[in-house]
Design a protein around this motif. Structure first.
Motif, PDB file in Angstrom:
ATOM      1  N   HIS A  66      30.913  40.253  42.641  1.00 61.45           N
ATOM      2  CA  HIS A  66      30.367  40.549  43.752  1.00 61.45           C
ATOM      3  C   HIS A  66      29.173  41.316  43.476  1.00 61.45           C
ATOM      4  O   HIS A  66      29.096  42.242  42.638  1.00 61.45           O
ATOM      5  CB  HIS A  66      31.305  41.160  44.641  1.00 61.45           C
ATOM      6  CG  HIS A  66      32.696  40.860  44.737  1.00 61.45           C
ATOM      7  ND1 HIS A  66      33.116  39.715  45.641  1.00 61.45           N
ATOM      8  CD2 HIS A  66      33.775  41.002  43.936  1.00 61.45           C
ATOM      9  CE1 HIS A  66      34.342  39.531  45.459  1.00 61.45           C
ATOM     10  NE2 HIS A  66      34.806  40.248  44.447  1.00 61.45           N
ATOM     11  N   THR A  67      28.163  41.272  44.539  1.00 64.71           N
ATOM     12  CA  THR A  67      26.930  42.112  44.442  1.00 64.71           C
ATOM     13  C   THR A  67      26.816  43.095  45.567  1.00 64.71           C
ATOM     14  O   THR A  67      26.961  42.768  46.961  1.00 64.71           O
ATOM     15  CB  THR A  67      25.761  41.254  44.928  1.00 64.71           C
ATOM     16  OG1 THR A  67      25.769  40.439  43.563  1.00 64.71           O
ATOM     17  CG2 THR A  67      24.471  42.093  44.569  1.00 64.71           C
ATOM     18  N   TYR A  68      26.793  44.217  45.124  1.00 70.81           N
ATOM     19  CA  TYR A  68      26.669  45.436  46.360  1.00 70.81           C
ATOM     20  C   TYR A  68      25.520  46.315  45.646  1.00 70.81           C
ATOM     21  O   TYR A  68      25.662  46.765  44.622  1.00 70.81           O
ATOM     22  CB  TYR A  68      28.242  46.542  46.582  1.00 70.81           C
ATOM     23  CG  TYR A  68      29.397  45.515  47.001  1.00 70.81           C
ATOM     24  CD1 TYR A  68      29.224  44.956  48.328  1.00 70.81           C
ATOM     25  CD2 TYR A  68      30.308  45.023  46.116  1.00 70.81           C
ATOM     26  CE1 TYR A  68      30.346  44.182  48.780  1.00 70.81           C
ATOM     27  CE2 TYR A  68      31.270  44.303  46.676  1.00 70.81           C
ATOM     28  CZ  TYR A  68      31.134  43.987  47.930  1.00 70.81           C
ATOM     29  OH  TYR A  68      32.414  43.160  48.326  1.00 70.81           O
ATOM     30  N   ALA A  69      24.995  47.204  46.714  1.00 74.17           N
ATOM     31  CA  ALA A  69      23.984  48.239  46.376  1.00 74.17           C
ATOM     32  C   ALA A  69      22.999  47.618  45.069  1.00 74.17           C
ATOM     33  O   ALA A  69      22.921  48.603  44.511  1.00 74.17           O
ATOM     34  CB  ALA A  69      24.692  49.382  46.202  1.00 74.17           C
ATOM     35  N   GLY A  70      22.635  46.586  45.263  1.00 72.29           N
ATOM     36  CA  GLY A  70      21.924  45.960  43.888  1.00 72.29           C
ATOM     37  C   GLY A  70      22.436  45.899  42.718  1.00 72.29           C
ATOM     38  O   GLY A  70      21.801  45.434  41.858  1.00 72.29           O
ATOM     39  N   GLN A  71      23.720  45.784  42.409  1.00 69.65           N
ATOM     40  CA  GLN A  71      24.579  45.750  41.526  1.00 69.65           C
ATOM     41  C   GLN A  71      25.493  44.714  41.540  1.00 69.65           C
ATOM     42  O   GLN A  71      26.316  44.595  42.390  1.00 69.65           O
ATOM     43  CB  GLN A  71      25.340  47.306  40.909  1.00 69.65           C
ATOM     44  CG  GLN A  71      24.452  48.316  40.734  1.00 69.65           C
ATOM     45  CD  GLN A  71      23.637  48.522  39.559  1.00 69.65           C
ATOM     46  OE1 GLN A  71      24.059  47.833  38.483  1.00 69.65           O
ATOM     47  NE2 GLN A  71      22.607  48.802  39.584  1.00 69.65           N
ATOM     48  N   THR A  72      25.566  43.720  40.441  1.00 72.08           N
ATOM     49  CA  THR A  72      26.554  42.813  40.246  1.00 72.08           C
ATOM     50  C   THR A  72      27.371  42.771  39.325  1.00 72.08           C
ATOM     51  O   THR A  72      27.347  43.171  38.268  1.00 72.08           O
ATOM     52  CB  THR A  72      25.810  41.311  40.142  1.00 72.08           C
ATOM     53  OG1 THR A  72      24.784  41.162  41.053  1.00 72.08           O
ATOM     54  CG2 THR A  72      26.812  40.060  40.280  1.00 72.08           C
ATOM     55  N   MET A  73      28.805  43.108  39.707  1.00 72.99           N
ATOM     56  CA  MET A  73      30.014  43.147  38.873  1.00 72.99           C
ATOM     57  C   MET A  73      31.162  42.442  39.191  1.00 72.99           C
ATOM     58  O   MET A  73      31.172  41.841  40.467  1.00 72.99           O
ATOM     59  CB  MET A  73      30.319  44.562  38.546  1.00 72.99           C
ATOM     60  CG  MET A  73      29.249  45.617  38.157  1.00 72.99           C
ATOM     61  SD  MET A  73      29.799  47.202  37.887  1.00 72.99           S
ATOM     62  CE  MET A  73      30.163  47.802  39.384  1.00 72.99           C
ATOM     63  N   ASP A  74      32.003  42.349  38.385  1.00 70.12           N
ATOM     64  CA  ASP A  74      33.388  41.532  38.872  1.00 70.12           C
ATOM     65  C   ASP A  74      34.082  42.487  39.748  1.00 70.12           C
ATOM     66  O   ASP A  74      33.959  43.786  39.662  1.00 70.12           O
ATOM     67  CB  ASP A  74      34.124  40.936  37.775  1.00 70.12           C
ATOM     68  CG  ASP A  74      34.446  42.181  36.702  1.00 70.12           C
ATOM     69  OD1 ASP A  74      34.774  43.039  36.999  1.00 70.12           O
ATOM     70  OD2 ASP A  74      34.200  41.331  35.633  1.00 70.12           O
ATOM     71  N   GLY A  75      35.183  42.050  40.426  1.00 75.90           N
ATOM     72  CA  GLY A  75      35.967  42.862  41.102  1.00 75.90           C
ATOM     73  C   GLY A  75      36.528  44.065  40.397  1.00 75.90           C
ATOM     74  O   GLY A  75      36.865  45.094  41.034  1.00 75.90           O
ATOM     75  N   GLU A  76      37.028  43.648  39.316  1.00 75.13           N
ATOM     76  CA  GLU A  76      37.819  44.646  38.498  1.00 75.13           C
ATOM     77  C   GLU A  76      36.854  45.591  38.268  1.00 75.13           C
ATOM     78  O   GLU A  76      37.345  46.912  38.373  1.00 75.13           O
ATOM     79  CB  GLU A  76      38.223  44.067  37.229  1.00 75.13           C
ATOM     80  CG  GLU A  76      39.605  43.202  37.264  1.00 75.13           C
ATOM     81  CD  GLU A  76      40.649  44.107  37.506  1.00 75.13           C
ATOM     82  OE1 GLU A  76      40.757  45.211  37.436  1.00 75.13           O
ATOM     83  OE2 GLU A  76      41.685  43.556  38.219  1.00 75.13           O
ATOM     84  N   ASP A  77      35.631  45.595  38.003  1.00 74.78           N
ATOM     85  CA  ASP A  77      34.633  46.733  37.711  1.00 74.78           C
ATOM     86  C   ASP A  77      34.552  47.599  38.858  1.00 74.78           C
ATOM     87  O   ASP A  77      34.312  48.732  38.862  1.00 74.78           O
ATOM     88  CB  ASP A  77      33.340  46.297  37.044  1.00 74.78           C
ATOM     89  CG  ASP A  77      33.732  45.647  35.403  1.00 74.78           C
ATOM     90  OD1 ASP A  77      34.426  46.453  34.812  1.00 74.78           O
ATOM     91  OD2 ASP A  77      32.849  45.117  35.149  1.00 74.78           O
ATOM     92  N   ASP A 126      36.508  45.864  52.824  1.00 69.52           N
ATOM     93  CA  ASP A 126      35.598  44.632  52.811  1.00 69.52           C
ATOM     94  C   ASP A 126      36.701  43.698  51.879  1.00 69.52           C
ATOM     95  O   ASP A 126      37.190  42.383  52.159  1.00 69.52           O
ATOM     96  CB  ASP A 126      34.403  44.457  52.311  1.00 69.52           C
ATOM     97  CG  ASP A 126      33.700  43.151  51.911  1.00 69.52           C
ATOM     98  OD1 ASP A 126      33.886  42.471  53.332  1.00 69.52           O
ATOM     99  OD2 ASP A 126      32.990  42.992  51.154  1.00 69.52           O
ATOM    100  N   ALA A 127      37.108  44.107  50.907  1.00 73.88           N
ATOM    101  CA  ALA A 127      37.863  43.493  49.778  1.00 73.88           C
ATOM    102  C   ALA A 127      39.186  43.205  50.375  1.00 73.88           C
ATOM    103  O   ALA A 127      39.770  41.811  50.183  1.00 73.88           O
ATOM    104  CB  ALA A 127      38.111  44.451  48.689  1.00 73.88           C
ATOM    105  N   ARG A 128      39.861  44.041  51.615  1.00 68.22           N
ATOM    106  CA  ARG A 128      41.050  43.498  51.751  1.00 68.22           C
ATOM    107  C   ARG A 128      40.817  42.826  52.805  1.00 68.22           C
ATOM    108  O   ARG A 128      42.008  42.483  53.552  1.00 68.22           O
ATOM    109  CB  ARG A 128      41.975  44.904  52.124  1.00 68.22           C
ATOM    110  CG  ARG A 128      42.046  45.762  50.924  1.00 68.22           C
ATOM    111  CD  ARG A 128      42.944  47.024  51.269  1.00 68.22           C
ATOM    112  NE  ARG A 128      43.197  47.658  49.987  1.00 68.22           N
ATOM    113  CZ  ARG A 128      44.401  47.371  49.183  1.00 68.22           C
ATOM    114  NH1 ARG A 128      44.969  46.368  49.286  1.00 68.22           N
ATOM    115  NH2 ARG A 128      44.202  48.256  48.068  1.00 68.22           N
ATOM    116  N   GLY A 129      39.783  42.471  53.584  1.00 70.41           N
ATOM    117  CA  GLY A 129      39.678  41.852  54.787  1.00 70.41           C
ATOM    118  C   GLY A 129      40.133  42.447  56.151  1.00 70.41           C
ATOM    119  O   GLY A 129      40.561  41.734  57.093  1.00 70.41           O
TER     120      GLY A 129
END
Length: 245
Positions: A66-77, A126-129
């Motif tokens: 996922h990409t948020y606030a200009g950073q792309t990481m996996d959900g675990e991170d 958002d992750a939990r919908g």
């Protein structure tokens, strides 16, 4: 003679002794209690179904990128980042780093910290919908906020030593222990749980002291002094003339 339409229709006026539904006050009270219990059970069931649906959505989100606030990481991170920022001691370190990097006052940095906390709360929704339309609009705005982007960037810089590396070590240790020894690695993984407080690597210098000193206006850390090495011992030649002094 006037007709009694009500009587012809078979209508009987209720009396205090004979209510219209034919039930006593005790029976009607029991009916109300039964209806309330049925409604409560239905409500609890709906809540549990919604909780399970949100949890399934969250687990799926943690496995993706996922990409948020200009950073792309996996959900675990991102999951670790949310938990890291919810620890007050970590936020204090983050404030020092932000002050050192941006030159802002602590009050200014704390305003960004408030936006960061809201940003992570909405990210989890958002992750939990479970985000509504107003929250979605707010989250979109925070996603583009320059202070939030800078805050996330600084957090990732100082958290990288304390959290992400340890999490990857935990995964490697778990695989090694399970494959090589056959023993359960749950107790070892618990010590490196990614939901717990960040653990620093002993072999890597923490950046916290550097940022804290810079935030307080202290001079940069000086390199360690060169250890003193004693001069080599002189060799004394022994002869018959000086053997006995």
């Amino acid at each position: 003679m006037a007709r009694n339409v009500a009587a012809e229709a078979g209508f009987v006026r209720p009396t205090l002794d004979r209510p219209a539904d034919g039930k006593t006050p005790e029976e009607r009270a029991k009916d109300r209690d039964d209806q309330l219990l049925s409604y409560a059970a239905q409500t609890l069931e709906e809540i549990e179904v919604r909780r399970q649906r949100e949890e399934a959505s969250y687990q799926e989100w943690r496995q993706g990128s996922h990409t948020y606030a200009g950073q792309t990481m996996d959900g675990e991170d991102w999951h670790r980042a949310m938990n890291w920022f919810r620890d007050p001691s970590n936020v204090a370190d983050w404030e020092d780093a932000m002050m050192a990097k941006t030159g802002q006052s602590r009050d200014e940095v704390r305003q960004t910290g408030g936006k960061m906390k809201r940003f992570y709360d909405l990210m989890e929704k958002d992750a939990r919908g479970s985000m509504n339309a107003d929250e979605r609009a707010e989250f979109t705005k925070l996603n583009e906020d320059k202070d939030v982007k800078r805050g996330v960037e600084v957090q990732q810089e100082i958290q990288g030593v304390d959290n992400s590396v340890m999490a990857k070590m935990s995964e490697r240790n778990e695989a090694t222990l399970n494959g090589a020894t056959g023993h359960s690695a749950s107790s070892f993984a618990a010590a490196l749980d990614d939901d717990g407080p960040a653990t620093k690597l002993a072999s890597v210098q923490s950046l916290t002291a550097v940022y804290k000193g810079a935030a307080n206006g202290d001079a940069p850390l000086s390199p360690p002094a060169t250890p003193h090495i004693a001069p080599p011992l002189q060799t004394v030649q022994v002869s018959p003339d000086n053997m006995f002094g």
